[in-house]
Design an enzyme around this catalytic site. Structure first.
Site, mmCIF file in Angstrom:
data_model
loop_
_atom_site.group_PDB
_atom_site.id
_atom_site.type_symbol
_atom_site.label_atom_id
_atom_site.label_comp_id
_atom_site.label_asym_id
_atom_site.label_seq_id
_atom_site.Cartn_x
_atom_site.Cartn_y
_atom_site.Cartn_z
ATOM 1 N N THR A 185 0.868 -1.174 0.000
ATOM 2 C CA THR A 185 0.000 0.000 0.000
ATOM 3 C C THR A 185 0.908 1.228 0.000
ATOM 4 O OG1 THR A 185 -1.931 1.046 0.956
ATOM 5 C CG2 THR A 185 -0.395 0.084 2.512
ATOM 6 N N CYS A 204 -3.283 8.046 7.035
ATOM 7 C CA CYS A 204 -3.925 6.738 6.919
ATOM 8 C C CYS A 204 -3.069 5.681 7.614
ATOM 9 C CB CYS A 204 -4.060 6.333 5.454
ATOM 10 S SG CYS A 204 -4.959 7.506 4.462
ATOM 11 N N HIS A 219 -6.117 -0.706 4.164
ATOM 12 C CA HIS A 219 -5.643 0.676 4.219
ATOM 13 C C HIS A 219 -6.822 1.527 4.690
ATOM 14 C CE1 HIS A 219 -3.636 4.146 1.727
ATOM 15 N NE2 HIS A 219 -4.371 4.634 2.679
#
Lengths: 209, 148
Positions: B12, B18, B35
């Site tokens: 990711t 995040c 994610h």
């Protein structure tokens, strides 16, 4: 009927936003031109409503390192303005103001970063002052924040801020052309949905009433 | 959310505020990476469960057990939750921190052990997770790669 989501915008409303983008970017380009002492033109402004992944691809890949100047709007309109300064743009500014260029962002010293923040801040403020004059709105801006990092993470900031309201990000922006070279400095205006609604009503183009 | 079994690399990119969560059942080499962007799913009927820490982790665990993972064997590695812009007292700077707290509390409630973590700070992270051996690697700008 007021809009609840970006994808409910009508084509008239999108046109209005494009016009705002045009006026704002035009003013920002003038400010930039005065700072650099060079002619600066803008490309046709775009209004885009994108999902996060699309926005990342549009701006050139998540891991690309870039500088971002971020200012938050408060007052009658809430939202985020982000100036994404890719390396070409940073070098253009540094060349004109400090007569130097860098190979990559790690070579920036404090004075260089400070120049970039200031240029970003002036462009953003000009953009907003044009917008606030046009719509007769009181908008306050916060002190600019600066970061150099992966652009995926920088773009995620407005996404996360308004992620609870919408799965899309709205950007109004254009590229700058200086000395026949298109320099991708993007000013991204991401208003929150309620403020966007208020803005469109102020300008008398809201689809409802 | 991405899932792989046996071999494969889950990636990711550019985690700012995040958080990337790697969930792994070593016995059957089943790994999943989710994610998340925000701490809590506040709206009912939202289709995008994977965007939020609470619903994203729970949904991923459900899909892993459906693929044969044993809940009790699953462990976690997490990365992200940075503060990209220093905006003073503004609530925006806290999203990373709120994400970290939410992810940890959801994992605690689900009784999933966090093996390694690299959270907070101010740098963006790209998280890679090797499903064949459960090793994670974090790539950041201006920092050497970190193995977790």
């Amino acid at each position: 009927m007021s809009i609840k989501n970006y994808d409910q915008l009508s084509s008239l409303e999108l046109d209005t936003l494009r016009e705002i983008g045009s006026i704002g970017s035009g003013n920002a380009a003038t400010a930039l031109s005065q700072m650099l002492g060079k002619e600066v033109r803008i490309t046709l402004p775009e209004v885009r409503i994108m999902g996060y992944n699309e926005a990342i691809d549009w701006i050139g890949g998540p891991e690309e390192i870039t500088a971002g100047v971020l200012v938050k709007m408060r007052g009658q309109m809430g939202g985020i303005l982000l100036a994404v300064q890719q390396l070409d743009f940073a070098n253009l500014v540094l060349k004109c103001i400090l007569d130097k260029t860098v190979q990559d962002y790690s070579q920036l010293i404090e004075l260089d970063s400070s120049a970039l923040v200031e240029v970003g801040n002036i462009m953003i403020s000009t953009f907003i002052s044009a917008l606030s004059g046009l719509a007769d709105m009181q908008i306050e801006l916060t002190v600019p924040a600066f970061a150099v990092d992966m652009q995926g993470a920088i773009l995620a900031v407005p996404m996360a801020e308004y992620g609870g309201q919408s799965d899309y990000i709205m950007t109004i922006g254009s590229n700058f052309v200086c000395e026949d070279k298109e320099t991708p400095c993007r000013l991204l205006l991401s208003p929150d949905v309620r403020s966007l609604d208020f803005l469109l009503r102020k300008l008398g183009v809201s689809s409802g009433e | 959310m991405k899932m792989a079994r046996g071999t494969g690399m889950l990636i990711t990119y550019a985690l700012g505020s995040c958080i990337g969560i790697c969930l792994y059942d070593p016995a059957i080499k089943l790994g999943a990476m989710v994610h998340i962007m925000l701490p809590l799913n506040m709206e009912a009927g939202r289709k995008n469960t994977m965007k939020y820490a609470d619903t994203g982790i729970r949904e991923t665990l459900k899909q892993m057990t459906a693929k044969g993972a044993a809940h009790s064997r699953i462990t976690a590695k997490i990365a992200g939750g940075a503060k990209m812009f220093d905006m003073g007292e503004s609530a925006m700077g806290n999203i990373g921190q709120r994400n970290i707290e939410s992810v940890k509390s959801v994992l605690r409630m689900e009784k999933i052990r966090i093996l390694r973590e690299d959270v907070g700070g101010t740098v963006a992270r790209t998280l890679l997770f090797d499903v064949s051996n459960g090793a994670g690697c974090i790539r950041s700008y201006g920092r050497p790669d970190l193995i977790i």
